[in-house]
Each structure stands twice: as structure tokens, then as C-alpha cells.
Design a protein around this motif. Structure first.
Motif, PDB file in Angstrom:
ATOM      1  N   ILE A  95      -4.242  -6.080  -8.268  1.00  0.00           N
ATOM      2  CA  ILE A  95      -3.789  -7.303  -7.337  1.00  0.00           C
ATOM      3  C   ILE A  95      -3.560  -6.370  -5.988  1.00  0.00           C
ATOM      4  O   ILE A  95      -2.648  -5.485  -5.483  1.00  0.00           O
ATOM      5  CB  ILE A  95      -2.554  -7.944  -7.812  1.00  0.00           C
ATOM      6  CG1 ILE A  95      -2.592  -8.628  -8.883  1.00  0.00           C
ATOM      7  CG2 ILE A  95      -1.595  -8.187  -6.790  1.00  0.00           C
ATOM      8  CD1 ILE A  95      -3.378 -10.179 -10.022  1.00  0.00           C
ATOM      9  N   GLY A  96      -4.884  -6.877  -4.687  1.00  0.00           N
ATOM     10  CA  GLY A  96      -4.513  -5.998  -3.751  1.00  0.00           C
ATOM     11  C   GLY A  96      -3.801  -7.118  -2.447  1.00  0.00           C
ATOM     12  O   GLY A  96      -4.044  -8.365  -2.697  1.00  0.00           O
ATOM     13  N   LEU A  97      -2.277  -6.532  -2.175  1.00  0.00           N
ATOM     14  CA  LEU A  97      -1.900  -7.403  -1.070  1.00  0.00           C
ATOM     15  C   LEU A  97      -2.312  -7.216   0.299  1.00  0.00           C
ATOM     16  O   LEU A  97      -2.705  -6.493   0.870  1.00  0.00           O
ATOM     17  CB  LEU A  97      -0.192  -6.918  -1.236  1.00  0.00           C
ATOM     18  CG  LEU A  97       0.253  -6.693  -2.299  1.00  0.00           C
ATOM     19  CD1 LEU A  97       1.634  -5.897  -1.933  1.00  0.00           C
ATOM     20  CD2 LEU A  97      -0.059  -8.084  -3.224  1.00  0.00           C
ATOM     21  N   VAL A 165       1.903 -14.467  -6.966  1.00  0.00           N
ATOM     22  CA  VAL A 165       2.542 -13.270  -6.353  1.00  0.00           C
ATOM     23  C   VAL A 165       2.389 -14.009  -4.317  1.00  0.00           C
ATOM     24  O   VAL A 165       3.141 -13.424  -3.640  1.00  0.00           O
ATOM     25  CB  VAL A 165       1.387 -12.268  -5.529  1.00  0.00           C
ATOM     26  CG1 VAL A 165       1.363 -11.567  -4.510  1.00  0.00           C
ATOM     27  CG2 VAL A 165       1.351 -10.957  -7.171  1.00  0.00           C
ATOM     28  N   GLU A 166       1.525 -15.249  -3.902  1.00  0.00           N
ATOM     29  CA  GLU A 166       1.362 -15.904  -2.525  1.00  0.00           C
ATOM     30  C   GLU A 166       2.694 -16.735  -3.001  1.00  0.00           C
ATOM     31  O   GLU A 166       3.185 -17.510  -1.786  1.00  0.00           O
ATOM     32  CB  GLU A 166       0.326 -16.004  -2.392  1.00  0.00           C
ATOM     33  CG  GLU A 166      -1.400 -15.574  -2.383  1.00  0.00           C
ATOM     34  CD  GLU A 166      -2.083 -15.799  -2.671  1.00  0.00           C
ATOM     35  OE1 GLU A 166      -3.311 -15.127  -1.754  1.00  0.00           O
ATOM     36  OE2 GLU A 166      -2.811 -16.630  -2.945  1.00  0.00           O
ATOM     37  N   ILE A 176       8.643 -15.205   3.670  1.00  0.00           N
ATOM     38  CA  ILE A 176       7.696 -14.157   4.693  1.00  0.00           C
ATOM     39  C   ILE A 176       6.822 -14.307   3.545  1.00  0.00           C
ATOM     40  O   ILE A 176       7.210 -14.723   1.766  1.00  0.00           O
ATOM     41  CB  ILE A 176       8.506 -13.137   3.957  1.00  0.00           C
ATOM     42  CG1 ILE A 176       9.233 -12.548   5.066  1.00  0.00           C
ATOM     43  CG2 ILE A 176       6.746 -11.963   3.670  1.00  0.00           C
ATOM     44  CD1 ILE A 176       9.909 -10.855   4.436  1.00  0.00           C
ATOM     45  N   GLY A 177       5.966 -14.592   3.380  1.00  0.00           N
ATOM     46  CA  GLY A 177       4.255 -15.209   2.964  1.00  0.00           C
ATOM     47  C   GLY A 177       3.528 -14.027   2.661  1.00  0.00           C
ATOM     48  O   GLY A 177       3.533 -13.386   4.052  1.00  0.00           O
ATOM     49  N   ILE A 178       2.726 -13.343   1.796  1.00  0.00           N
ATOM     50  CA  ILE A 178       1.449 -13.303   2.143  1.00  0.00           C
ATOM     51  C   ILE A 178       0.603 -13.449   0.919  1.00  0.00           C
ATOM     52  O   ILE A 178       0.941 -14.017   0.289  1.00  0.00           O
ATOM     53  CB  ILE A 178       2.254 -11.940   1.341  1.00  0.00           C
ATOM     54  CG1 ILE A 178       3.002 -11.626  -0.161  1.00  0.00           C
ATOM     55  CG2 ILE A 178       3.649 -10.766   1.758  1.00  0.00           C
ATOM     56  CD1 ILE A 178       2.196 -10.042  -1.154  1.00  0.00           C
ATOM     57  N   GLY A 179      -0.471 -12.768   1.481  1.00  0.00           N
ATOM     58  CA  GLY A 179      -1.863 -12.634   0.835  1.00  0.00           C
ATOM     59  C   GLY A 179      -2.400 -12.202  -0.364  1.00  0.00           C
ATOM     60  O   GLY A 179      -1.565 -10.938  -0.556  1.00  0.00           O
ATOM     61  N   ALA A 180      -2.692 -12.406  -1.079  1.00  0.00           N
ATOM     62  CA  ALA A 180      -3.742 -11.385  -2.126  1.00  0.00           C
ATOM     63  C   ALA A 180      -5.026 -11.410  -2.378  1.00  0.00           C
ATOM     64  O   ALA A 180      -4.927 -12.869  -2.653  1.00  0.00           O
ATOM     65  CB  ALA A 180      -2.385 -11.566  -3.276  1.00  0.00           C
ATOM     66  N   HIS A 181      -5.437 -10.955  -3.283  1.00  0.00           N
ATOM     67  CA  HIS A 181      -6.701 -11.460  -3.835  1.00  0.00           C
ATOM     68  C   HIS A 181      -6.502 -10.567  -4.643  1.00  0.00           C
ATOM     69  O   HIS A 181      -5.981  -9.458  -5.322  1.00  0.00           O
ATOM     70  CB  HIS A 181      -7.771 -10.669  -2.902  1.00  0.00           C
ATOM     71  CG  HIS A 181      -8.144  -9.082  -2.136  1.00  0.00           C
ATOM     72  ND1 HIS A 181      -6.897  -8.576  -1.244  1.00  0.00           N
ATOM     73  CD2 HIS A 181      -8.138  -8.392  -3.126  1.00  0.00           C
ATOM     74  CE1 HIS A 181      -7.005  -7.280  -1.271  1.00  0.00           C
ATOM     75  NE2 HIS A 181      -7.659  -6.687  -2.369  1.00  0.00           N
ATOM     76  N   ALA A 182      -7.985 -10.659  -6.031  1.00  0.00           N
ATOM     77  CA  ALA A 182      -7.788 -10.202  -6.995  1.00  0.00           C
ATOM     78  C   ALA A 182      -8.907  -9.317  -7.527  1.00  0.00           C
ATOM     79  O   ALA A 182     -10.289  -9.761  -7.528  1.00  0.00           O
ATOM     80  CB  ALA A 182      -7.075 -11.156  -8.714  1.00  0.00           C
ATOM     81  N   GLY A 183      -8.993  -8.396  -8.626  1.00  0.00           N
ATOM     82  CA  GLY A 183     -10.218  -8.127  -9.221  1.00  0.00           C
ATOM     83  C   GLY A 183      -9.791  -7.811 -11.315  1.00  0.00           C
ATOM     84  O   GLY A 183      -8.963  -7.494 -11.005  1.00  0.00           O
ATOM     85  N   VAL A 184     -10.927  -7.895 -11.661  1.00  0.00           N
ATOM     86  CA  VAL A 184     -10.923  -8.591 -12.500  1.00  0.00           C
ATOM     87  C   VAL A 184     -12.291  -7.399 -14.141  1.00  0.00           C
ATOM     88  O   VAL A 184     -13.082  -7.485 -13.127  1.00  0.00           O
ATOM     89  CB  VAL A 184     -10.879  -9.562 -13.443  1.00  0.00           C
ATOM     90  CG1 VAL A 184     -10.956  -9.446 -15.346  1.00  0.00           C
ATOM     91  CG2 VAL A 184      -9.738 -10.417 -12.587  1.00  0.00           C
ATOM     92  N   ALA A 185     -11.375  -6.346 -14.833  1.00  0.00           N
ATOM     93  CA  ALA A 185     -12.567  -5.566 -15.430  1.00  0.00           C
ATOM     94  C   ALA A 185     -12.151  -6.089 -16.983  1.00  0.00           C
ATOM     95  O   ALA A 185     -10.935  -5.778 -17.385  1.00  0.00           O
ATOM     96  CB  ALA A 185     -12.468  -4.592 -15.287  1.00  0.00           C
TER      97      ALA A 185
END
Length: 199
Positions: A95-97, A165-166, A176-185
Motif C-alpha cells: 500500500i503506497g501512500l 486508507v483513502e 486530511i485526505g490522502i491517496g493510495a495505490h496497491a500492488g498484489v503478489a
């Protein structure tokens, strides 16, 4: 993790159980020695507590309290070994913020750290007992799903974690609001080791 954290408490409990009969004997036959035995027990208890505190400091992220990368990798290897032995799948989610630098620049490090703690708490609340949550680097969290029934489950969990998270948060009255992206393996479909999953 659980075994190590309980080891200090277990040592104290074992010590108390061991000396309990001795305490009774001393109290009856040699009460003058009782304060000395109490001092010894207290010293052992303090030593065990300090050891537990030091271990926690060395193995956990100081901001979020989640396992640091070293402890996470140690625990993850054990979970993946169990998954391989029991012939079931596991999954690693990153999970990248997004926007953390902006929060630091506009509001300062105190707010940044509060946001990181809130994110960690949201991830932990969503995790099961068999899952691991850790802060990987300043703006990335890693979640290991210790057991999944279907490979697609990991994608569904990743989406749910992103939503959590978002979801807007409030720190000291400041929204406060933040964005996030995810990678899955997925293990073992994508890789058969933690190093390969992390790559």
C-alpha cells in the motif's frame, strides 16, 4: 511475534510459580529472609520487562508501532513456509501512500506521523489474526495475507484496504485526505519466496 512478546511475561510468571512454595516456607520458617526474596523477584521482573521493551524498540517502527522490515520478513517467512507446507495460498499487498510530502510541507511532521499512525491502525483493524501489517518505508505499508482461499481474494482485500486508507480522516480537527495505490503478489502463483514476492 506473539511467542517473543510473551516470553518475558512467561518468564516472570514461571519465576513466580517456581518461588511461590519457597515464599510460603520462608514466611513460616524464616520470615526475616522474606524481604530479600521479594527484592530478588522484583529485580528479575524489572530485568524481564526491560528486555521486552528493548526488543520491541529494536523490532518495531517507532512511529506506527508496526513490525519493522526485519521483523516483518522474519514472520512472513514463517507464514509462507506454513502456506507451502499446508498447500494453500498467501498474498503480499503493498500500500503506497500519496501526498505525504504535501502533508509534511503544509502541516509538519507531527501531522504526518499522526496520519501514518491512523493508516496503520486502519490496516490493523482490517487484518485477521493470520495477517501481518508493517511499515515498509516512509510512505509504504506491507500487508501479508497469511491464508487466502482464492487468488482473487487478494485483489478484493487490496481494494478494501485502499478504501479504508483513502477514507477521509481528521487530525486535531483538521480534515486530511490522502491517496493510495496497491500492488498484489500471490504465493505461490507469482513467486515462491518472500524475496521474489517483494521484487
Amino acid at each position: 511475534l506473539i511467542v517473543r512478546e510473551l516470553s518475558a511475561d512467561g518468564a516472570i510468571d514461571a519465576l513466580l510459580l517456581t518461588v511461590a512454595p519457597l515464599l510460603v516456607v520462608i514466611a513460616v520458617d524464616a520470615p526475616a529472609l522474606l524481604p530479600l526474596l521479594v527484592v530478588i523477584i522484583a529485580a528479575a521482573s524489572v530485568s524481564a520487562t526491560l528486555a521486552k521493551t528493548n526488543w520491541h524498540r529494536e523490532t518495531h517502527d517507532p512511529v506506527t508501532g508496526t513490525p519493522n522490515l526485519t521483523l516483518f520478513e522474519e514472520q512472513a517467512e514463517l507464514l509462507l513456509h506454513t502456506a507451502g507446507r499446508d498447500d494453500h495460498s498467501a498474498a503480499l499487498i503493498f500500500i503506497g501512500l500519496e501526498g505525504m510530502h504535501g502533508i509534511t510541507d503544509r502541516l509538519g511532521e507531527r501531522y504526518r506521523d499522526a496520519v501514518l499512525r491512523e493508516v496503520a491502525e486502519r490496516l490493523r483493524e482490517d487484518a485477521r489474526a493470520v495477517d501481518l501489517v508493517a511499515r515498509r518505508d516512509p510512505a509504504t505499508f506491507t500487508v501479508l495475507l497469511g491464508r487466502i482461499e482464492h487468488d482473487d481474494d487478494a485483489t478484493h482485500v487490496a481494494r478494501r484496504l485502499l478504501d479504508a486508507v483513502e477514507n477521509r480522516m481528521e487530525i486535531d480537527g483538521v480534515p486530511i485526505g490522502i491517496g493510495a495505490h496497491a500492488g498484489v503478489a500471490v504465493f505461490p502463483r507469482h513467486a515462491r519466496s518472500l524475496t521474489e514476492l517483494s521484487g
